[in-house]
Design a protein around this motif. Structure first.
Motif, PDB file in Angstrom:
ATOM      1  N   ARG A 123      -0.862   8.704  -2.507  1.00  0.00           N
ATOM      2  CA  ARG A 123      -1.253   9.751  -1.549  1.00  0.00           C
ATOM      3  C   ARG A 123      -0.020  10.496  -1.030  1.00  0.00           C
ATOM      4  N   GLN A 126       0.966  12.989  -3.675  1.00  0.00           N
ATOM      5  CA  GLN A 126       0.140  14.187  -3.549  1.00  0.00           C
ATOM      6  C   GLN A 126       0.626  15.065  -2.406  1.00  0.00           C
ATOM      7  N   SER A 130       2.070  19.029  -2.459  1.00  0.00           N
ATOM      8  CA  SER A 130       1.332  20.079  -1.753  1.00  0.00           C
ATOM      9  C   SER A 130       2.036  20.592  -0.493  1.00  0.00           C
ATOM     10  N   GLN A 187      -3.677  18.522  -7.831  1.00  0.00           N
ATOM     11  CA  GLN A 187      -4.773  19.443  -7.504  1.00  0.00           C
ATOM     12  C   GLN A 187      -6.149  18.810  -7.696  1.00  0.00           C
ATOM     13  N   GLY A 188      -6.187  17.645  -8.328  1.00  0.00           N
ATOM     14  CA  GLY A 188      -7.459  16.986  -8.596  1.00  0.00           C
ATOM     15  C   GLY A 188      -7.903  16.095  -7.455  1.00  0.00           C
ATOM     16  N   GLU A 189      -9.044  15.470  -7.647  1.00  0.00           N
ATOM     17  CA  GLU A 189      -9.618  14.613  -6.610  1.00  0.00           C
ATOM     18  C   GLU A 189      -9.323  13.130  -6.844  1.00  0.00           C
ATOM     19  N   ASP A 190      -8.960  12.773  -8.064  1.00  0.00           N
ATOM     20  CA  ASP A 190      -8.688  11.369  -8.385  1.00  0.00           C
ATOM     21  C   ASP A 190      -7.204  11.092  -8.168  1.00  0.00           C
ATOM     22  N   ALA A 191      -6.885  10.341  -7.111  1.00  0.00           N
ATOM     23  CA  ALA A 191      -5.484  10.079  -6.753  1.00  0.00           C
ATOM     24  C   ALA A 191      -4.990   8.738  -7.283  1.00  0.00           C
ATOM     25  N   SER A 195      -5.414   7.647 -13.231  1.00  0.00           N
ATOM     26  CA  SER A 195      -5.647   9.063 -13.498  1.00  0.00           C
ATOM     27  C   SER A 195      -4.373   9.769 -13.936  1.00  0.00           C
TER      28      SER A 195
END
Length: 216
Positions: A123, A126, A130, A187-191, A195
């Motif tokens: 996380r 990510q 971002s 940019q995806g939802e699977d962290a 993945s």
């Protein structure tokens, strides 16, 4: 008669373990706050309050928020470099880099478990991807890491990195894949680690075809 001699000082090992626990607690608290409310909206006071220590204690371990944000990334990069050093000499440079990257992802949980949960690191990764201020630092650090790895590859191959461009070219290609992968994954939802590992492997497998073949 009461024995009023002072208690013996803690053994150095115990002292060092206590310092490590404090540092790790600050690190975990900072990363949890960063991912919950944003890096720029988190203050040092909030981090120290979460651990119930003073600002002075924080600055004993970290120079600033940026350093704590990248503390686990330092561990991850060192883990990758160690994986690359462990690759057999019989592998070519690109194969060694590819396998080291995938091996590092496969063993990431083991490498980080004593410091932070791996999902908290993901996380945070990510968040770095971002957050413009952190991404700029990440790109600068990546350039420094590329040079370190290029010199390691040159050493493996018995080359002079300043006379032969191939180590830097190979590392630049793999690093470019990692940057693309990080951006798409972020940019995806699977962290999850699974993945980004799948995405990394798929993109690494495209280096050869992308560089060596016609696309039409």
């Amino acid at each position: 008669m009461t024995d009023e001699r002072p208690a013996p000082a803690p053994a150095p090992g115990l002292r060092e373990r206590k310092k490590r626990r404090t540092r790790d607690a600050l690190l975990r608290a900072a990363l949890l706050l960063f991912v919950a409310q944003g890096y720029e909206h988190t203050t040092v006071d909030e981090i120290t309050d979460a651990v119930d220590v003073s600002q002075r204690t924080f600055f004993r371990y970290f120079a600033n928020k940026e350093e704590v944000a990248f503390a686990v990334q330092d561990l991850v990069e060192s883990h990758f470099v160690a994986a690359l050093r462990a690759r057999p000499a019989s592998e070519g440079p690109l194969e060694a880099l590819r396998r080291a990257v995938l091996d590092a992802w496969d063993t990431l949980d083991e490498a980080l478990s004593d410091v932070v949960p791996v999902d908290l690191y993901m996380r945070t990764y990510q968040l770095i991807e971002s957050t413009p201020a952190l991404l700029a630092v990440h790109l600068r650090r990546s350039t420094e890491l590329e040079e370190r790895i290029a010199r390691l590859i040159a050493e493996r191959e018995g080359l002079d990195v300043d006379a032969d461009p191939r180590p830097r070219v190979a590392v630049a290609a793999v690093s470019g894949v990692m940057r693309v992968t990080g951006r798409l994954w972020g940019q995806g939802e699977d962290a999850s680690v699974a993945s980004i590992r799948r995405m990394t492997e798929a993109c690494l497998d495209q280096i050869g075809p992308a560089l060596a073949a016609r696309w039409r």
